[in-house]
Design a protein around this motif. Structure first.
Motif, short mmCIF file in Angstrom:
data_model
loop_
_atom_site.label_atom_id
_atom_site.label_comp_id
_atom_site.label_asym_id
_atom_site.label_seq_id
_atom_site.Cartn_x
_atom_site.Cartn_y
_atom_site.Cartn_z
N VAL A 49 17.03 58.00 50.74
CA VAL A 49 18.17 57.54 50.78
C VAL A 49 17.23 56.12 49.79
N ILE A 50 17.30 56.49 47.88
CA ILE A 50 16.77 54.95 47.52
C ILE A 50 17.51 53.98 46.58
N VAL A 51 18.54 55.17 46.07
CA VAL A 51 19.93 55.05 45.58
C VAL A 51 21.09 54.61 46.04
N PRO A 52 21.82 54.07 46.72
CA PRO A 52 22.64 54.66 47.15
C PRO A 52 23.73 54.85 46.59
N GLU A 53 23.90 54.63 45.26
CA GLU A 53 25.11 54.49 44.51
C GLU A 53 25.66 55.81 43.92
N THR A 54 23.85 56.04 43.43
CA THR A 54 24.14 57.86 43.06
C THR A 54 23.84 58.81 43.72
N GLY A 55 22.91 58.61 45.23
CA GLY A 55 22.60 59.45 46.06
C GLY A 55 21.29 60.07 45.94
N VAL A 56 20.73 58.96 45.30
CA VAL A 56 19.11 59.01 44.20
C VAL A 56 17.91 59.22 45.85
N LEU A 109 5.61 58.94 46.89
CA LEU A 109 6.93 58.99 46.43
C LEU A 109 7.46 60.10 45.85
N SER A 110 7.72 60.90 46.07
CA SER A 110 8.64 61.73 45.44
C SER A 110 10.02 61.92 45.47
N VAL A 111 10.02 61.79 43.45
CA VAL A 111 11.85 61.69 43.68
C VAL A 111 12.66 62.70 43.26
N ASP A 112 13.77 62.33 43.54
CA ASP A 112 14.66 63.30 43.49
C ASP A 112 15.64 63.38 42.63
N TYR A 113 15.74 63.06 41.35
CA TYR A 113 16.31 62.71 40.42
C TYR A 113 17.15 63.80 39.58
N ASP A 127 17.72 57.52 36.73
CA ASP A 127 17.20 58.22 37.76
C ASP A 127 16.06 57.70 38.70
N SER A 128 14.38 58.15 37.47
CA SER A 128 13.54 57.96 38.08
C SER A 128 12.84 56.09 37.36
N TRP A 129 13.87 55.74 36.78
CA TRP A 129 13.23 54.47 36.89
C TRP A 129 14.43 53.52 37.84
N ALA A 130 14.99 53.54 38.45
CA ALA A 130 15.75 53.33 39.41
C ALA A 130 15.06 53.26 40.55
N SER A 131 14.01 54.77 40.65
CA SER A 131 13.27 54.59 41.12
C SER A 131 12.05 53.40 41.42
N LEU A 132 11.90 53.24 40.63
CA LEU A 132 11.05 52.99 40.02
C LEU A 132 11.04 50.70 40.55
N GLN A 133 12.31 50.39 40.07
CA GLN A 133 13.33 49.63 40.63
C GLN A 133 13.14 49.30 42.06
N TRP A 134 13.53 50.36 42.49
CA TRP A 134 13.78 50.47 44.26
C TRP A 134 12.26 50.15 44.23
N VAL A 135 11.19 50.71 43.73
CA VAL A 135 9.73 50.29 44.33
C VAL A 135 8.83 48.91 44.04
N ALA A 136 9.88 48.27 43.30
CA ALA A 136 9.14 47.09 43.07
C ALA A 136 9.88 46.12 43.50
N SER A 137 10.97 46.34 43.94
CA SER A 137 11.82 45.68 45.16
C SER A 137 11.46 45.11 46.86
N ASN A 143 13.69 44.38 52.48
CA ASN A 143 13.49 45.79 53.50
C ASN A 143 14.79 45.76 53.78
N ASP A 144 14.94 46.66 53.67
CA ASP A 144 16.48 47.75 54.60
C ASP A 144 16.04 48.57 55.19
N GLY A 145 14.80 48.40 55.86
CA GLY A 145 14.58 49.45 57.04
C GLY A 145 13.93 50.94 56.83
N GLN A 146 14.31 50.83 55.57
CA GLN A 146 14.64 52.99 55.38
C GLN A 146 12.75 52.87 55.05
N GLU A 147 11.69 52.05 54.51
CA GLU A 147 10.53 52.53 53.21
C GLU A 147 9.33 51.58 54.51
#
Length: 324
Positions: A49-56, A109-113, A127-137, A143-147
């Motif tokens: 899970v990369i965006v817990p708020e939306t479930g993406v 990294l295959s994104v499930d938008y 959602d896809s933009w949020a995935s890039l923000q997640w990669v940048a983070s 590090n939250d232990g998921q990646e």
């Protein structure tokens, strides 16, 4: 008394139907397979899970033989499905990305938008933009232990975007958005497979193939009911007012088209206009003869599918530092 068959309100052939009672039936892209080790390619995958708020979420793929001292390119991939069907767990996509990770020796990294119509556009882009923000983070050490796979195996100096059909469209828009954003993420290139671009006025084979043109019109108008129709800026990058292609925030683009695909002429036009723009990068074009839209998803083991994957692998590995 036999129950009456629900009456169809909207038929988005061949993807889904919406009934007058408000229920929705997806006809394609509904199968799923679990992540795990693929014995055919020796590629390992897992879901995160990369965006817990939306479930993406996303599915990550790595060659099973990779060692921590190896740092591999990262390919952020966006699947197709006309913005309304399929997930990262769809068996055909899972097979395709196992093969890509194995051939190219990359982390994918295959994104499930989220999908329309439950989540109308532009949600898929958000959602896809949020995935890039997640990669940048991840680069910044958040590090939250998921990646762990990204932290241990990815060379963040070698990040690519890729996608097929609607996913290639998404990659295009993200690369435009990056340039004027504060996102600390360098994209080396985009692999665009059979990109889903469209327009109201037909070009090329769209002029004579009125049946398939009508299908594509219907798909877009269903997922994006805007007053601009098929000339909405999200689907037509060549219409007046569309962002300048020179703004793509990457160094290289590979546009892949298929001879029998009705979207082919738009892909070729994209290649042509990008090559003639003031964009300083390098754009390549690959056309597969005798094949139709996303043929590699349906026939992954064909000679032409494997050839296409090899071309993508070469594209992702240009300039790659060899592991000693």
């Amino acid at each position: 008394m036999e129950s009456e068959t629900p009456e169809v309100s909207i038929d988005v052939f061949p993807y889904l139907r919406v009934y007058k009672d408000g229920t929705l039936e997806r006809i394609a892209g509904t199968e799923v397979v679990p992540a795990g080790l693929d014995s055919e390619t020796d590629v390992l995958s897992k879901d995160i899970v990369i965006v817990p708020e939306t479930g993406v979420s996303a599915r990550v793929y790595i060659p099973n033989s990779v060692h921590k001292e190896q740092k591999l390119p990262l390919v952020v991939y966006f699947h197709g499905g006309a913005f309304c069907i399929a997930t990262v767990a769809e068996p055909k996509y899972h097979t395709s990305l196992n093969m890509l990770a194995a051939e190219a020796k990359v982390v994918v990294l295959s994104v499930d938008y989220r999908l329309a119509p439950e989540y109308p556009l532009p949600v898929a882009y958000e959602d896809s933009w949020a995935s890039l923000q997640w990669v940048a983070s991840r680069i910044m050490g958040d590090n939250d232990g998921q990646e762990d796979w990204l932290k241990d195996y990815v060379d963040f100096e070698q990040v690519f975007l890729a996608g097929d059909s609607a996913g290639a469209n998404i990659a295009h828009h993200l690369a435009l958005k990056i340039k004027d954003s504060d996102l600390d993420l360098k994209i080396l290139g985009i692999g665009m497979i059979h990109p889903y671009f469209w327009g109201t006025n037909p070009i090329g084979s769209e002029i004579t193939d009125s049946f398939r043109k009508g299908l594509v019109d219907n798909w877009w108008l269903f997922v994006c009911p805007s007053d601009k129709g098929c000339d909405d800026l999200l689907i037509n990058p060549f219409v007046d007012g569309a962002p300048d292609l020179a703004g793509l925030a990457c160094d290289r683009v590979l546009v892949i088209v298929a001879e029998k695909d009705i979207l082919k002429d738009r892909g070729k036009l994209y290649h042509e206009k990008l090559a003639r723009s003031n964009w300083p990068g390098t754009v390549e074009l690959m056309e597969t003869e005798g094949e139709d839209h996303v043929f590699h998803i349906f026939e992954p083991n064909s000679v032409k599918s494997k050839s296409m994957v090899k071309r993508l692998a070469s594209f992702f590995n240009q300039g790659k530092t060899p592991v000693l």
